[in-house]
Design a protein around this motif. Structure first.
Motif, PDB file in Angstrom:
ATOM      1  N   LYS A  28       0.868  -1.188   0.000  1.00 32.45           N
ATOM      2  CA  LYS A  28       0.000   0.000   0.000  1.00 32.45           C
ATOM      3  C   LYS A  28       0.903   1.237   0.000  1.00 32.45           C
ATOM      4  N   ILE A  29       0.828   2.019  -1.075  1.00 29.13           N
ATOM      5  CA  ILE A  29       1.670   3.215  -1.201  1.00 29.13           C
ATOM      6  C   ILE A  29       0.838   4.460  -0.909  1.00 29.13           C
ATOM      7  N   ILE A  30       1.348   5.276  -0.001  1.00 30.06           N
ATOM      8  CA  ILE A  30       0.720   6.547   0.343  1.00 30.06           C
ATOM      9  C   ILE A  30       1.735   7.644   0.053  1.00 30.06           C
ATOM     10  N   GLN A  76      -1.569  11.600 -10.727  1.00 37.82           N
ATOM     11  CA  GLN A  76      -0.350  10.832 -11.008  1.00 37.82           C
ATOM     12  C   GLN A  76      -0.175   9.681 -10.025  1.00 37.82           C
ATOM     13  N   SER A  77      -0.559   9.912  -8.785  1.00 35.31           N
ATOM     14  CA  SER A  77      -0.353   8.888  -7.760  1.00 35.31           C
ATOM     15  C   SER A  77      -1.155   7.626  -8.065  1.00 35.31           C
ATOM     16  N   GLY A 112      -0.963   2.875  -8.773  1.00 35.73           N
ATOM     17  CA  GLY A 112      -1.730   2.089  -7.811  1.00 35.73           C
ATOM     18  C   GLY A 112      -1.582   2.560  -6.378  1.00 35.73           C
ATOM     19  N   ALA A 113      -1.548   3.870  -6.173  1.00 36.85           N
ATOM     20  CA  ALA A 113      -1.414   4.392  -4.812  1.00 36.85           C
ATOM     21  C   ALA A 113      -2.682   4.135  -4.008  1.00 36.85           C
ATOM     22  N   TYR A 114      -2.513   3.918  -2.718  1.00 40.11           N
ATOM     23  CA  TYR A 114      -3.668   3.737  -1.837  1.00 40.11           C
ATOM     24  C   TYR A 114      -4.317   5.087  -1.548  1.00 40.11           C
TER      25      TYR A 114
END
Length: 245
Positions: free
Chosen positions: A82-84, A95-96, A100-102
């Protein structure tokens, strides 16, 4: 334990995040382990060496390589983390999501909003971990949903996991360790030293062969037919499936 990595080129932000995560861990009695990185290169080197994180907090604007670029590289190793993103402007939100940003956390970071975000992402990690298996494969770290895992086999020294969509993953580890990881999930049964099957995906059982929903035929060892048949019928009864007698 939830592994959390956070990366920012500003030491004061790293200190702030460390303090926030420490407060969150104390107030929520959370089982988390934070690790700080001052550059994306440091973080990527750690991941390339095998480090695994459940959650990553990445600053968007960093010298050398920004957080979005770093996330694209991280996704080559781990499609599940999970990327924040940490950013002072919401303009990076679109862009985030391309990596696949959370979610993204706006700076300055307010404890109340940060804690709500941690509640959400940790709950998501917990839900996924209860119904999935995290594997270290040749293609990187992969999460497999258990209901989509048809059967597993060992060929020579390779552990192969067959998914319901026909995908076959080659993973590190042994059949013994895999069985131990899935012990609490009653729908998995080891029918042979080299085979572990998902009872949900059995199509036919004969005295010598077990046929899976993909039509794969797996051998039943001598003397195991009755045990396997009984385990399958017990599972079917527990699922309240219909029987024709």
């Amino acid at each position: 334990m939830i592994q959390i990595g956070f990366c920012d080129d500003d030491p004061s932000v790293l200190d702030e995040l460390h303090e926030l995560l420490g407060s969150y861990r104390t107030e929520h009695n959370a089982d988390i382990a934070p690790t700080a990185f001052q550059s994306p290169f440091e973080l990527l080197a750690s991941i390339e060496k095998g480090a695994r994180f459940d959650i990553l907090l990445l600053d968007v604007l960093m010298p050398g390589e920004n957080g979005i670029e770093a996330a694209r590289e991280i996704r080559q190793y781990d499609s599940n983390v999970k990327i924040i993103f940490l950013t002072s402007s919401a303009e990076f939100a679109v862009q985030s999501y391309t990596v696949g940003a959370y979610f993204y956390q706006l700076k300055p970071i307010w404890p109340e909003s940060f804690f709500r975000l941690m509640d959400s992402v940790i709950a998501a990690c917990s839900r996924e971990s209860s119904v999935s298996l995290i594997l270290r494969c040749r293609t990187g770290i992969t999460r497999v949903e258990l209901d989509k895992l048809e059967y597993c086999e060992v060929i020579r020294r390779s552990l192969l996991l067959h998914k319901t969509d026909g995908t076959v993953l080659e993973a590190a580890g042994s059949m013994d360790s895999l069985c131990e990881s899935l012990a609490e999930h009653r729908n998995f049964l080891r029918i042979h030293r080299s085979y572990l099957v998902n009872l949900e995906h059995i199509q036919t059982i004969t005295p010598k062969t077990l046929v899976m929903s993909s039509c794969a035929e797996l051998p039943i060892p001598r003397g195991r037919f009755n045990d396997i048949k009984d385990a399958y019928l017990e599972h079917a009864f527990q699922k309240e499936q219909v029987f024709l007698t």
